[in-house]
Motif scaffolding. Structure first.
Motif, mmCIF file in Angstrom:
data_model
loop_
_atom_site.group_PDB
_atom_site.id
_atom_site.type_symbol
_atom_site.label_atom_id
_atom_site.label_comp_id
_atom_site.label_asym_id
_atom_site.label_seq_id
_atom_site.Cartn_x
_atom_site.Cartn_y
_atom_site.Cartn_z
ATOM 1 N N SER A 160 7.771 68.721 62.604
ATOM 2 C CA SER A 160 8.820 68.619 61.868
ATOM 3 C C SER A 160 10.130 68.333 62.845
ATOM 4 O O SER A 160 11.281 68.551 62.575
ATOM 5 C CB SER A 160 9.342 70.049 61.414
ATOM 6 N N ALA A 162 13.031 66.480 64.451
ATOM 7 C CA ALA A 162 14.128 65.475 64.032
ATOM 8 C C ALA A 162 14.105 64.031 64.441
ATOM 9 O O ALA A 162 14.151 63.224 64.005
ATOM 10 C CB ALA A 162 15.428 65.954 64.213
ATOM 11 N N ASN A 168 8.622 63.476 58.992
ATOM 12 C CA ASN A 168 9.957 62.698 58.795
ATOM 13 C C ASN A 168 9.515 61.197 58.672
ATOM 14 O O ASN A 168 9.873 60.614 57.967
ATOM 15 C CB ASN A 168 11.016 62.871 59.743
ATOM 16 N N TRP A 169 8.593 60.776 59.607
ATOM 17 C CA TRP A 169 8.155 59.334 59.515
ATOM 18 C C TRP A 169 7.208 59.220 58.170
ATOM 19 O O TRP A 169 7.506 57.964 57.553
ATOM 20 C CB TRP A 169 6.975 59.287 60.554
ATOM 21 N N GLY A 172 9.621 58.976 55.381
ATOM 22 C CA GLY A 172 10.460 57.671 55.491
ATOM 23 C C GLY A 172 9.697 56.468 55.333
ATOM 24 O O GLY A 172 10.329 55.546 54.692
ATOM 25 N N ASP A 178 15.089 58.505 53.145
ATOM 26 C CA ASP A 178 15.651 58.427 54.376
ATOM 27 C C ASP A 178 15.575 59.750 54.898
ATOM 28 O O ASP A 178 16.572 60.535 54.928
ATOM 29 C CB ASP A 178 17.015 57.643 54.379
ATOM 30 N N PHE A 179 14.486 60.055 55.806
ATOM 31 C CA PHE A 179 14.292 61.066 56.491
ATOM 32 C C PHE A 179 14.640 60.787 58.160
ATOM 33 O O PHE A 179 14.207 61.568 58.932
ATOM 34 C CB PHE A 179 13.067 61.983 56.063
ATOM 35 N N SER A 180 15.025 59.941 58.416
ATOM 36 C CA SER A 180 15.574 59.564 59.639
ATOM 37 C C SER A 180 16.467 60.643 60.441
ATOM 38 O O SER A 180 17.623 60.796 60.045
ATOM 39 C CB SER A 180 16.101 58.403 59.995
ATOM 40 N N LYS A 181 16.044 61.233 61.602
ATOM 41 C CA LYS A 181 16.578 62.280 62.431
ATOM 42 C C LYS A 181 17.063 63.453 61.644
ATOM 43 O O LYS A 181 18.190 64.306 61.611
ATOM 44 C CB LYS A 181 18.080 61.807 62.821
ATOM 45 N N HIS A 182 16.262 63.829 60.416
ATOM 46 C CA HIS A 182 16.477 64.747 59.447
ATOM 47 C C HIS A 182 15.874 66.123 60.197
ATOM 48 O O HIS A 182 14.980 66.222 60.704
ATOM 49 C CB HIS A 182 15.546 64.889 58.296
ATOM 50 N N ASN A 183 16.653 67.262 60.193
ATOM 51 C CA ASN A 183 16.512 68.402 60.764
ATOM 52 C C ASN A 183 16.112 69.417 59.893
ATOM 53 O O ASN A 183 17.074 69.768 58.851
ATOM 54 C CB ASN A 183 17.697 68.702 61.828
ATOM 55 N N TRP A 184 14.905 69.779 59.908
ATOM 56 C CA TRP A 184 14.528 70.809 58.739
ATOM 57 C C TRP A 184 15.067 72.163 58.852
ATOM 58 O O TRP A 184 15.135 72.852 57.958
ATOM 59 C CB TRP A 184 12.943 70.621 58.760
#
Length: 328
Positions: A160, A162, A168-169, A172, A178-184
């Motif tokens: 998980s 970021a 995220n990959w 995406g 768009d889950f680029s740089k997403h902080n869960w």
């Protein structure tokens, strides 16, 4: 020795006759008493060990919750002043405490529900595959079960992450996401979903293996007769299979609830030893109050309340154990 003719017989006293008559009965009573005492003698070392390891800390925790321990008393060794029920009144009148209680209960329900659902699916699949596939699945489950919590938490933190997280990959790759740089962990709901994944990951192997063993006790003739009568799928499981494995389901559910209600390590490791208030469960809240804020007695009072809440699940577990013992 043979008596010579004319020799007088040795008189028997009434007491000796009574002693000879009652000797077999006394021996039977002694053997019966030994049989009754044997289980208690065998379990006594375990009980004494548990009392030594758990009894003293629990008593000391209870006493500490009625005192007002500060760092002064801790380092000086002086007896802390008596506070009575003040800490309990403060805790029970605190809205944040009840928020943590509700959050803990919801987290427990979600984790236990997900664990039992996945474990039941895996157990049913193991029942229908070839023996070598079943043994392979058991080996994988045991390996997952033996994995240390620290290793599992590190894996899920990497999944998980970021910047380099696989989750995220993968998300995406879905068009429109768009889950680029997403902080869960920015959102507590998403963060608790990741933490619940760690808890369920470690709990499913035990539950699945236990349920698979219980499914092996379901008579094949009973299921075949139900299928002849037209029962299929969910109907067959609900009315034929589940009543047989219900005791095992209750046992595993009770144990999972007790374990998940006191979750601490997963949250502490996933948040790097600094969990935010939105991630407080009762175990984390008690630890923070005791060792971060240095309100030792308040933390002890929270721990005592947590233990009392856990007794509910323990009662269900013990009652089911007694019921199974009586059935046998």
């Amino acid at each position: 020795m043979r008596r010579t003719p004319g020799a007088p017989r040795r008189p028997r006293t009434p007491g000796s006759r009574r002693q000879g008559a009652h000797a077999p009965g006394a021996r039977r009573a002694l053997r019966s008493a030994r049989r009754l005492a044997l289980p208690y003698v065998l379990i006594a070392p375990t009980v004494l060990a548990l009392a030594a390891v758990l009894g003293y800390p629990l008593v000391d925790l209870l006493l500490l919750s009625f005192q007002d321990m500060t760092r002064r008393q801790l380092f000086s060794g002086t007896a802390p002043p008596w506070a009575g029920l003040d800490h309990y009144r403060t805790i029970l009148s605190d809205g944040f405490f009840w928020t943590v209680v509700g959050r803990t209960a919801l987290f427990t329900v979600v984790c236990v529900g997900a664990t039992m659902l996945l474990a039941m699916v895996v157990a049913l699949l193991m029942r229908r595959v070839a023996p070598w596939v079943r043994m392979t699945m058991v080996g994988v489950l045991v390996a997952v079960w033996a994995m240390p919590i620290m290793v599992a938490a590190s894996i899920f933190r990497w999944l998980s992450d970021a910047d380099y997280g696989v989750v995220n990959w993968l998300l995406g790759l879905v068009p429109g996401l768009d889950f680029s740089k997403h902080n869960w962990f920015d959102n507590p709901w998403q963060g608790f979903a990741v933490i619940a994944g760690v808890v369920v990951w470690g709990a499913v192997p035990f539950a699945a293996i236990t349920l698979q063993a219980a499914l092996g006790q379901v008579p094949a003739e009973l299921e075949e007769a139900a299928m002849v009568d037209g029962a299929r799928g969910l109907q067959l499981f609900r009315h034929v299979t589940f009543p047989v494995i219900k005791p095992a389901v209750v046992l595993v559910t009770s144990l999972s609830a007790i374990w998940d209600f006191g979750v601490f390590n997963q949250i502490w490791l996933m948040r790097g030893g600094q969990p935010e208030k939105d991630y407080y469960l009762l175990g984390v809240y008690s630890f923070i109050e005791s060792f971060a804020v240095n309100r030792y007695s308040v933390g002890a009072a929270i721990a005592v309340i947590t233990v009392l809440m856990l007794l509910g699940g323990a009662v269900v577990y013990v009652r089911q154990i007694i019921r199974l013992g009586g059935a046998e």
